[in-house]
Design a protein around this motif. Structure first.
Motif, PDB file in Angstrom:
ATOM      1  N   LYS C 110     -24.044 -50.165  32.075  1.00 26.78           N
ATOM      2  CA  LYS C 110     -24.362 -49.238  30.985  1.00 26.78           C
ATOM      3  C   LYS C 110     -23.572 -49.634  29.764  1.00 26.78           C
ATOM      4  O   LYS C 110     -22.444 -50.084  29.869  1.00 26.78           O
ATOM      5  CB  LYS C 110     -23.993 -47.807  31.392  1.00 26.78           C
ATOM      6  CG  LYS C 110     -24.998 -47.209  32.335  1.00 26.78           C
ATOM      7  CD  LYS C 110     -24.707 -45.741  32.534  1.00 26.78           C
ATOM      8  CE  LYS C 110     -25.517 -45.220  33.700  1.00 26.78           C
ATOM      9  NZ  LYS C 110     -24.665 -44.489  34.641  1.00 26.78           N
ATOM     10  N   GLN C 111     -24.190 -49.433  28.637  1.00 22.68           N
ATOM     11  CA  GLN C 111     -23.543 -49.813  27.404  1.00 22.68           C
ATOM     12  C   GLN C 111     -23.571 -48.643  26.444  1.00 22.68           C
ATOM     13  O   GLN C 111     -24.556 -47.938  26.330  1.00 22.68           O
ATOM     14  CB  GLN C 111     -24.294 -51.002  26.798  1.00 22.68           C
ATOM     15  CG  GLN C 111     -23.521 -51.635  25.668  1.00 22.68           C
ATOM     16  CD  GLN C 111     -24.234 -52.854  25.132  1.00 22.68           C
ATOM     17  OE1 GLN C 111     -25.089 -53.424  25.793  1.00 22.68           O
ATOM     18  NE2 GLN C 111     -23.879 -53.247  23.927  1.00 22.68           N
ATOM     19  N   PHE C 112     -22.460 -48.401  25.770  1.00 17.50           N
ATOM     20  CA  PHE C 112     -22.377 -47.312  24.802  1.00 17.50           C
ATOM     21  C   PHE C 112     -21.914 -47.862  23.472  1.00 17.50           C
ATOM     22  O   PHE C 112     -21.169 -48.828  23.434  1.00 17.50           O
ATOM     23  CB  PHE C 112     -21.412 -46.231  25.270  1.00 17.50           C
ATOM     24  CG  PHE C 112     -21.800 -45.629  26.593  1.00 17.50           C
ATOM     25  CD1 PHE C 112     -22.611 -44.517  26.646  1.00 17.50           C
ATOM     26  CD2 PHE C 112     -21.371 -46.210  27.780  1.00 17.50           C
ATOM     27  CE1 PHE C 112     -22.991 -43.974  27.867  1.00 17.50           C
ATOM     28  CE2 PHE C 112     -21.738 -45.676  29.003  1.00 17.50           C
ATOM     29  CZ  PHE C 112     -22.543 -44.554  29.046  1.00 17.50           C
ATOM     30  N   ASN C 113     -22.398 -47.225  22.422  1.00 15.27           N
ATOM     31  CA  ASN C 113     -21.980 -47.642  21.099  1.00 15.27           C
ATOM     32  C   ASN C 113     -21.308 -46.453  20.407  1.00 15.27           C
ATOM     33  O   ASN C 113     -21.279 -45.353  20.971  1.00 15.27           O
ATOM     34  CB  ASN C 113     -23.167 -48.183  20.308  1.00 15.27           C
ATOM     35  CG  ASN C 113     -24.302 -47.189  20.287  1.00 15.27           C
ATOM     36  OD1 ASN C 113     -24.052 -45.990  20.261  1.00 15.27           O
ATOM     37  ND2 ASN C 113     -25.524 -47.672  20.332  1.00 15.27           N
ATOM     38  N   PRO C 114     -20.764 -46.635  19.217  1.00 19.19           N
ATOM     39  CA  PRO C 114     -20.037 -45.521  18.596  1.00 19.19           C
ATOM     40  C   PRO C 114     -20.874 -44.249  18.493  1.00 19.19           C
ATOM     41  O   PRO C 114     -20.335 -43.151  18.516  1.00 19.19           O
ATOM     42  CB  PRO C 114     -19.710 -46.075  17.193  1.00 19.19           C
ATOM     43  CG  PRO C 114     -19.613 -47.548  17.392  1.00 19.19           C
ATOM     44  CD  PRO C 114     -20.618 -47.880  18.444  1.00 19.19           C
ATOM     45  N   ASP C 115     -22.226 -44.380  18.419  1.00 18.13           N
ATOM     46  CA  ASP C 115     -23.073 -43.199  18.284  1.00 18.13           C
ATOM     47  C   ASP C 115     -23.108 -42.354  19.541  1.00 18.13           C
ATOM     48  O   ASP C 115     -23.254 -41.142  19.487  1.00 18.13           O
ATOM     49  CB  ASP C 115     -24.515 -43.625  17.927  1.00 18.13           C
ATOM     50  CG  ASP C 115     -24.597 -44.105  16.492  1.00 18.13           C
ATOM     51  OD1 ASP C 115     -23.671 -43.775  15.736  1.00 18.13           O
ATOM     52  OD2 ASP C 115     -25.568 -44.818  16.173  1.00 18.13           O
ATOM     53  N   ASN C 116     -23.045 -43.029  20.678  1.00 23.02           N
ATOM     54  CA  ASN C 116     -23.205 -42.231  21.896  1.00 23.02           C
ATOM     55  C   ASN C 116     -22.019 -42.359  22.843  1.00 23.02           C
ATOM     56  O   ASN C 116     -22.116 -42.011  24.002  1.00 23.02           O
ATOM     57  CB  ASN C 116     -24.515 -42.613  22.611  1.00 23.02           C
ATOM     58  CG  ASN C 116     -24.517 -44.061  23.066  1.00 23.02           C
ATOM     59  OD1 ASN C 116     -23.542 -44.771  22.856  1.00 23.02           O
ATOM     60  ND2 ASN C 116     -25.592 -44.492  23.690  1.00 23.02           N
TER      61      ASN C 116
END
Lengths: 344, 548, 363
Positions: C110-116
């Motif tokens: 899973k990958q997350f970015n600053p938005d989520n």
């Protein structure tokens, strides 16, 4: 005694003459020779009926090719126009004016084919079909301002064509504005040859309405689609194909990118008045639809679809794969920055 | 005789204004209206035309459905018109209105090449003409028990069914077979499409068409053997009107003092009703031909001055035959019903009825097999049943074949044209459970299932899900289990494996129709879960909030 | 009689002589009635309610009932067979060395970015974002033997500065810092926390066992294989910050005109103390030969201002002609490093020894 044994002893026979014999003989010989020629002469001889391999008697398909319907690019003209605010007619006009106006694309005397999306027999408010108001306004614009000779509207819906055109309101809109609806029947399809297409190089195509047509405009709604993420301007051309379309889903992205080179439309118009956000492409509930206030018109369907995907369907994740494939096949450029003119 | 006297215009006009002339006109009008109603029974032409009115004014339909259900549906009261007409003038229906009668008469008119002497013999009363009364008795008793079978032989039904599923498609097929011949010699052939009975339909096929066509053509062809064979020997509607016509006020009356027994009145007697002796009231079609053919002016169609001695009033059927016919009717009912397909004990998965249909036992009390629903269906999904679905009893009744078409979401035309209420008149809102019908939920025709051994994603590692795409309900009744798989060629593919949510499925069958595994579709609809019958439900309760 | 005839050729012949007037009248009447019937049928054209054949917007809205169905997440591909090794596509950025016979992937990457990011670590997210957070990669390993799970969070903090910052946030005095190649980490009771270059990672098992701790250490070591974009990797920075323990805020980079020489480029400087001008410097040349050449050039140029004091095994010591402070320079492999502006000659040796230790880690 004799007469008892041979009751017809005095019978006189009537022999055929030599002349008749020769005549009959020559006739029989001539007929045999003719029959022999037809049956036995090699295949490349004239009138020969011979079919050694069994391939001569196979039905032959003569594929046809579609011309390029685009008009030449012009410096300083934006590729894509977006119209916002006002009635459907106003928005449509704004979008078209942003890319040079309808007269840049339609010349007097043109025969124009409009391809809406009428895939299902749903009321227009459900967003599964093109908004009929756009069709009506567009036909008026084409006939009055573009001075087109004839405007045709054609689609090969998934459900009963008559009902789809009636219930979606497209038929009424077309007839009111002075266009003509072409319904598909089994004789209306011919094999289209699309050079460069990977999967539908030869496929049955709804040809009848294309007779003498020199401009083509696709008018597509913006819809959610489970398998290929979104059905927009390019996917709309699906509706001109016949045959076993239900195989397309086995490689839908390749198919949609093939559609982008199958036809090179004069204009693509995206109907952003009702966006089907989920449950696509059929919809069915008003809660699936988001009202919006956008009409796009442009000459690069790839960029238009990319913009609509991000801004109308509000998907920020990666673009549908078919757009990249379409870009590879040279149908347009995804990068829409700096090519859009918005008229609010 | 004033043969040499020139004929004046007035005489000419008076000579033209005969009953036989207006009778021919009447036949033309009603046959034309019949053709028009077949033509107009199509989604783009229907508008508000009373396309089923000929069926609705058929007294046999009204009487037999009244016997089976106890009620008179929608427009079936129109039959009173024909009944009153018969009480006044005898079987005028048979030779003035009935399109099947007109067809028979026309065939004879065209092809009967016999001389008058032979025709006189052809048109004498035949004792076997009792047979139609026996058929009538059998059908009425079966109807009273709950098995409506009049449609097998009712002439109006035969016409509608024959034209809907045989003549119209034969016409279309011949046209499309001939068109390429024109194209080959360079003639523009787009005109051929405008002649179609179902414009805008991609195809029209009818599964049981062979036997329907054969049954229809058989009775047309029998005219060459005996003129108006069907009308004289078989027609149960004629028999019913024959029974009524014994009370009719008008009849053919022979003035015995003028009659020379020349028998010329028989040359064109349509009903074989013996006008040359004691006229048989129940056989006479009131065609008026005998009046024209009598050189002595001895015959008259009249109410006043009737000769009581010169008439046979009652139908010619003995009590013994009547009893046998009754027994036949009684036995026919269990004979048809023993397989249990009509009730809910042994119903066929393929017995999927159109939307608005009443529960199966009620349906069989009402359906006359006229196939109007099949004719109007825009997607061709409605097909005349073969023996496969429900045995002989349900032969030619409408069933849905989702390999051929699907039930279109916003369409209720079959329920609009049904004359007897086997498919109750519904609106789109009622069909879909919208608006004021929200609390009742949609009409469910059956339930879809997935055959995972033939489904491309389930069985063959190939992406597909057309079924999910076309599912018309919201939220979709076909959902997917998404799985990433390395396929046999080593490529990673994402498979969306479909499964059905029966709580949401309405059984419209578009999934089955669009499934690429076309011959034996991997997603298929069966009759279980139908909302028309409590005992055919599938689920204990619906898990969705969109409760049905 | 002609039997071969197809059609009946007989004409209708009227034999009757008298036609009563009443019949004429009735006939006319019937003609009229029949025409009336025809007209009536055509008049029925609009005799229907179009609303029954379609749905009105009101009806649609009245029964609109948005229902959200549960959609199961995508099931990832797991290679069947004995040595279970997921396809490379699934591991993403993680090095394959984090897997072995026992431990295999139990979740989709899973990958997350600053938005989520808040979806994964709500509350903590702000802390990471402030330190330059770019992305979080998250994966769960599972042991075939005893079913214990290890969740691995790998944060891309954009730069070493970010990862050092977030690392020091997690560190406390009682934890012993370990060095494994370029990876710096400390163990916890159920895992490990550490950093490598711009990356920061947290490894946590679902129980406190020796097995988990051993695996965590192994995974931390495996992160030495983490690939970093070249422009963001800076070994010089690491040597200064880790080897010499210079706080990252005092580490600077000069891209040109180093020591006012235009031939010197891309040097890293670390100030030992914010009010002390003494700075350590380090530069990585293209090759050892190049470094050697550069060193000679520097010595040559510096000879105008400096005087050579001493040449030891760990470098050349120069003293400024007027300021009398020291300039130390040395070369090891491709690296040129040293100290400038140093006042106390006694500090030279410990600093240069720390440098040497830094190179052992760095290479």
């Amino acid at each position: 005694m004799g007469s008892k044994k041979y009751p017809h002893a005095d019978y006189q026979k009537e022999p055929i003459s030599r002349r008749e014999f020769i005549k009959q003989g020559v006739a029989v010989a001539a007929m045999s020779a003719a029959a022999g020629y037809l049956m036995l002469a090699p295949e490349n001889y004239p009138l020969s009926l011979r079919d050694v391999t069994g391939l001569r008697s196979q039905p032959k398909e003569k594929p046809f090719q579609l011309p390029d319907f685009r008009v030449p690019k012009e410096a300083g003209v934006f590729d894509i126009g977006i119209g916002r605010n006002g009635s459907v007619g106003v928005k449509l006009r704004k979008a078209l004016d942003a890319i040079g106006g309808i007269t840049r694309y339609i010349k007097p005397g043109d025969v124009v084919l409009i391809k809406p999306n009428v895939a299902f027999d749903r009321p227009p408010m459900l967003g599964a079909t093109t908004n009929p108001e756009i069709i009506e306004e567009l036909i008026r614009l084409l006939l009055v301002e573009g001075r087109a000779r004839e405007v045709r509207v054609a689609d090969n819906p998934i459900e009963s064509p008559v009902d789809c055109f009636a219930k979606s309101g497209i038929r009424l809109a077309t007839e009111r504005a002075g266009g003509k609806v072409y319904l598909p029947d089994s004789n209306a399809f011919e094999i289209l040859y699309t050079p460069g297409a990977t999967l539908i190089e030869q496929w049955p195509f709804f040809k009848r309405p294309f007779q003498n047509v020199n401009k083509v405009i696709g008018v597509a709604p913006v819809k959610d689609h489970n398998l290929c993420y979104a059905s927009m301007g390019i996917k709309n051309w699906y509706g001109l194909l016949g045959g076993r379309r239900n195989q397309f889903h086995q490689n839908i992205h390749e198919i949609v990118s093939d559609l982008s080179i199958m036809i090179k439309p004069t204009l693509t118009i995206l109907d952003g008045t009702r966006i089907l956000m989920k449950n696509g492409p059929t919809g069915g509930d008003p809660s699936d639809v988001k009202p919006a206030d956008v009409i796009m018109a442009g000459v690069d369907p790839v960029a238009m679809d990319a913009w609509a995907f991000e801004n109308l369907l509000e998907r920020k994740e990666k673009l549908p794969e078919y757009l990249y494939k379409a870009e590879q096949k040279g149908s347009g450029k995804i990068d829409f920055r700096g090519r859009i003119k918005e008229v609010v | 005789m004033s043969l040499s006297r020139p004929i004046t215009l007035q005489e000419k006009t008076r000579k033209f204004l005969r009953l036989t002339q207006v009778r021919v006109f009447s036949q033309v009008v009603f046959f034309g209206l019949f053709l028009f109603s077949v033509w107009a029974t199509w989604t783009s032409r229907l508008e508000g035309y009373p396309v089923s009115r000929l069926l609705e004014m058929d007294p046999l339909v009204a009487v037999s459905t009244a016997l089976s259900t106890g009620y008179i549906y929608r427009y079936l009261g129109w039959a009173l018109g024909i009944i009153v007409l018969t009480f006044l003038f005898g079987r005028v229906f048979c030779n003035w209105i009935c399109p099947f009668g007109t067809l028979h008469q026309f065939v004879n008119y065209l092809f009967n090449i016999q001389p008058n002497s032979k025709r006189i013999e052809q048109n004498r009363y035949h004792p076997a003409q009792y047979f139609k009364y026996a058929i009538l008795v059998v059908f009425l008793i079966m109807a009273a028990l709950g098995a409506l079978q009049i449609g097998l032989l009712d002439p109006i039904v035969m016409m509608y069914r024959g034209f809907a599923t045989f003549v119209s498609s034969a016409w279309n097929m011949l046209i499309s077979a001939i068109t390429p011949l024109f194209v080959r010699v360079g003639i523009e052939a787009s005109w051929s499409d405008t002649l179609k009975f179902s414009p805008g339909a991609a195809h029209r096929i009818f599964v049981g068409s062979f036997w329907i066509g054969l049954w229809f053509l058989l009775f047309v062809a029998l005219n060459l053997w005996k003129p108006r064979f069907f009308c004289r020997f078989v027609c149960p509607l004629g028999a019913f009107l024959g029974v009524l016509s014994r009370y009719s006020l008008f009849r053919i009356n022979r003035d015995v003092t003028k009659c020379t027994d020349c028998n010329l009145c028989l040359t064109r007697c349509e009903g074989a009703a013996d006008p040359q002796s004691m006229v048989r009231k129940s056989e006479c079609f009131s065609c008026m031909n005998c009046i024209d053919d009598c050189p002595e002016d001895a015959l008259q169609f009249t109410m006043i001055g009737l000769d009581r001695k010169q008439v046979v009033e009652a139908p010619d059927i003995s009590r013994r035959r009547l009893v046998f016919a009754g027994i036949t009717g009684l036995l026919a009912f269990p004979l048809l019903r023993n397989n249990g397909t009509a009730t809910d004990e042994n119903f066929s998965p393929h017995m999927i009825r159109p939307p608005g249909s009443v529960a199966e036992p009620e349906f069989l009390k009402k359906c006359i097999k006229c196939d109007q629903c099949i004719n109007v269906c825009p997607t061709n999904v409605l097909q005349p049943a073969t023996l496969k679905e429900g045995g002989f009893e349900t032969l030619w009744t409408p069933v849905m074949n989702f390999n051929i078409g699907h039930c279109q979401l916003n369409c209720t035309l079959c329920s609009e044209v049904c004359p007897t209420g086997a498919i109750r008149k519904i609106t789109v809102a009622e069909k879909l459970g919208k608006g004021e019908y929200t609390h009742k939920g949609p009409i469910v025709l059956g339930t879809a299932f997935i055959n995972t051994t033939r489904c491309l994603p389930w069985a063959n590692q190939i992406p597909c899900v057309v079924c999910e795409e076309v599912c018309p309900v919201s939220p979709k009744a076909i959902q997917t289990i998404d799985e990433e798989v390395k396929d046999v060629f080593g490529k990673m593919v994402v498979l969306n494996k479909p499964f059905i949510v029966p709580d949401l499925c309405i059984g419209c069958g578009i999934c089955q129709h669009e499934c690429p595994v076309q011959d034996d579709p991997a997603v298929y609809v069966t009759a279980i879960g139908e909302s028309r019958s409590r005992s055919r439900r599938l689920l204990l309760h619906f898990r969705s909030s969109t409760s049905k | 009689m002609n039997q071969d005839r197809v059609f009946n050729a007989k004409r209708r012949k009227l034999l009757r002589k008298h036609i009563p007037l009443s019949e004429n009248v009735v006939t006319v009447g019937l003609f009229g009635i029949l025409i009336g019937v025809g007209l009536w049928v055509f008049a029925q054209r609009h005799h229907y309610d179009p609303k029954e054949r379609t749905l009105s917007p009101e009806q649609l809205l009245q029964s609109s009932h948005p229902e959200k169905l549960y959609t199961p997440p995508l099931k990832p591909w797991v290679e069947p067979g004995m040595d279970i090794k997921p396809a490379t596509a699934d591991l993403g950025i993680f090095p394959e060395a984090i897997l072995d016979q026992d431990w295999q992937v139990a979740s989709r990457l899973k990958q997350f970015n600053p938005d989520n990011l808040f979806e994964k670590i709500d509350g903590e997210a702000e802390k990471f974002i402030r330190q330059g957070f770019k992305a979080l990669y998250y994966i769960v390993l599972k042991s075939k033997d005893d079913g214990s799970e290890l969740s691995i969070e790998l944060f891309d903090q954009g730069s070493a500065t970010g990862s050092i910052g977030i690392f020091s946030d997690h560190w406390s005095d009682d934890k012993e810092i370990q060095q494994n190649g370029p990876v710096t980490f400390f163990k916890t009771s159920n895992g490990a926390i550490g950093r490598k270059g711009r990356y920061f990672f947290r490894i946590a098992g679902d129980r406190e066992s020796e097995k988990i701790r051993k695996k965590s250490e192994q995974v931390a070591g495996a992160f030495s294989q983490l690939k970093e974009p070249e422009e963001n990797v800076s070994e010089e920075f690491q040597i200064l910050s880790q080897g010499l323990e210079i706080p990252s805020s005092l580490i600077t980079f000069q891209s040109k005109n180093v020591f006012q020489f235009d031939f010197l480029k891309d040097f890293w400087f670390g100030q030992f103390n914010s009010n002390d001008p003494a700075r350590a410097f380090v530069h990585r040349a293209g090759s050892p030969e190049e470094a050697k050449k550069l060193l000679e050039e520097i010595l040559n140029e510096q000879s105008f201002d400096y005087e050579k004091v001493e040449e030891t095994e760990w470098g050349v010591i120069l003293q400024h002609n007027y300021l009398k402070n020291y300039f130390v320079i040395s070369q090891q492999g491709s690296f040129i490093f040293g100290i400038e502006n140093l006042a106390d000659k006694n500090q030279i040796q410990p600093i240069m020894e720390k440098f040497a230790r830094g190179f052992q880690h760095g290479q």
